[in-house]
Design an enzyme around this catalytic site. Structure first.
Site, mmCIF file in Angstrom:
data_model
loop_
_atom_site.group_PDB
_atom_site.id
_atom_site.type_symbol
_atom_site.label_atom_id
_atom_site.label_comp_id
_atom_site.label_asym_id
_atom_site.label_seq_id
_atom_site.Cartn_x
_atom_site.Cartn_y
_atom_site.Cartn_z
ATOM 1 N N GLU A 131 0.832 -1.213 0.000
ATOM 2 C CA GLU A 131 0.000 0.000 0.000
ATOM 3 C C GLU A 131 0.862 1.256 0.000
ATOM 4 O O GLU A 131 0.378 2.326 0.362
ATOM 5 C CB GLU A 131 -0.914 0.024 1.244
ATOM 6 C CG GLU A 131 -1.870 -1.139 1.357
ATOM 7 C CD GLU A 131 -3.232 -0.856 0.730
ATOM 8 O OE1 GLU A 131 -3.324 0.102 -0.072
ATOM 9 O OE2 GLU A 131 -4.173 -1.592 1.029
ATOM 10 N N HIS A 156 -7.467 -4.186 10.219
ATOM 11 C CA HIS A 156 -8.720 -4.857 9.852
ATOM 12 C C HIS A 156 -9.559 -5.203 11.092
ATOM 13 O O HIS A 156 -9.652 -6.378 11.461
ATOM 14 C CB HIS A 156 -8.406 -6.146 9.090
ATOM 15 C CG HIS A 156 -7.740 -5.952 7.759
ATOM 16 N ND1 HIS A 156 -7.284 -6.999 6.978
ATOM 17 C CD2 HIS A 156 -7.448 -4.822 7.059
ATOM 18 C CE1 HIS A 156 -6.753 -6.527 5.862
ATOM 19 N NE2 HIS A 156 -6.824 -5.207 5.887
ATOM 20 N N HIS A 226 -13.490 -3.891 4.317
ATOM 21 C CA HIS A 226 -12.036 -4.081 4.277
ATOM 22 C C HIS A 226 -11.370 -3.739 5.618
ATOM 23 O O HIS A 226 -10.723 -4.598 6.205
ATOM 24 C CB HIS A 226 -11.448 -3.244 3.123
ATOM 25 C CG HIS A 226 -9.957 -3.317 3.016
ATOM 26 N ND1 HIS A 226 -9.258 -2.995 1.882
ATOM 27 C CD2 HIS A 226 -8.999 -3.660 3.922
ATOM 28 C CE1 HIS A 226 -7.959 -3.157 2.082
ATOM 29 N NE2 HIS A 226 -7.784 -3.554 3.320
#
Ligand code: 2HA
Ligand code: ZN
Length: 280
Positions: A131, A156, A226
């Site tokens: 990311e 998460h 997500h």
């Protein structure tokens, strides 16, 4: 044992060196993410803009050749970032930070990054988080518009992800109203609530752009189905922002599991908290 000047000893202690302090903080938060059950396998990532916090990274260490970035980051030329490595597990970041974190420097042209390694290089990760581009796009926005915020935490948390599967609860204003109502701390610590980002694929520039946009008015984001992303001056504060939102979500889900809808704080009680803590 040879005699050492006590001040010299204190100065040499790793905890007194700003870089070691930052690494220890990331390791502590990575352990929390794992213990909370928010960090399955290699999920989540952390980055911190560290220039200005440390004098120089590893002046006598090695520098990798530059890896190109898919878009230019001109205003970040020369910036240093501590980032989690791709594929690294948070529980390993916690236990072996030297092998799972890396320092990168944006090239002078802003079109790539180099990996800086300490003089005695351990077998560290070779590549930053998958990311990275999203983190850099967010750091670019923060550096320009909210420069005290140097840290990004993505994780998460099941409780908030669960709520984002409901067409009712994922509606931003309703979700925030319900979460503020679960306990006073949520309004006190996250008065702007969650920014809810509709589902977009992991690592995409669409997700990054939507996140940058939402960070103009929020510090914690819920990426539908997500996870969460928070920005703050420190990694610990970013963790705390997610933690308080998850606490509210957990109370909501516990009430629903127990078979009743929570009463929640009233509008007046929430306004009273805003008056007391945010409208000076
Ligand atoms: O780092 O969590 O969103 C793995 C992820 C991607
Ligand atoms: Zn993720």
């Amino acid at each position: 044992m040879t005699h050492q000047d006590p001040e010299q000893q204190a100065g040499d202690h790793p905890a007194n060196d700003p870089l070691s302090h930052l690494v220890a903080e990331i390791a502590e938060v990575a352990e929390y993410l794992w213990q909370k059950g928010w960090a399955e396998r290699n999920s989540g990532n952390i980055s911190v803009r560290v220039n200005g916090l440390i004098r120089e990274a590893f002046p006598s260490g090695s520098i990798s050749s530059a890896t190109p970035l898919s878009e230019p980051f001109l205003r970040m030329a020369g910036d240093l970032y501590l980032v989690t490595g791709t594929g690294c597990r948070m529980r390993d970041v916690s236990r072996e930070p030297d092998k799972n974190l890396l320092m990168i420097r944006i090239t002078a042209e802003g079109d790539g990054y180099e990996i800086l390694s300490p003089p005695e290089t351990k077998s560290g990760p070779v590549v930053p988080t998958s990311e990275l581009i999203s983190h850099l796009m967010i750091h670019r926005y923060l550096k320009e518009h909210q420069p005290t915020k140097r840290a990004i935490v993505h994780t998460h948390p099941s409780e908030l992800i669960a709520l984002s599967h409901s067409p009712v609860y994922k509606e931003e204003s309703l979700l925030n109203r319900i979460l503020w109502g679960m306990l006073p701390e949520t309004t006190i610590l996250v008065p702007e609530g969650l920014g809810v980002i509709p589902y977009r694929i992991t690592g995409s520039s669409e997700l990054a752009y939507a996140s940058v946009n939402a960070l103009q008015s929020h510090s914690v984001l819920l990426w539908e189905k997500h996870g969460c992303l928070a920005v703050a001056p420190t990694v610990m504060e970013a963790f705390d922002l997610i933690d308080v939102m998850v606490k509210s979500a957990d109370i909501l889900l516990k009430c629903l599991h127990a078979g009743f809808s929570p009463e929640g704080l009233t509008d007046e009680q929430i306004e009273e908290l805003r008056d007391r803590f945010h409208r000076k």
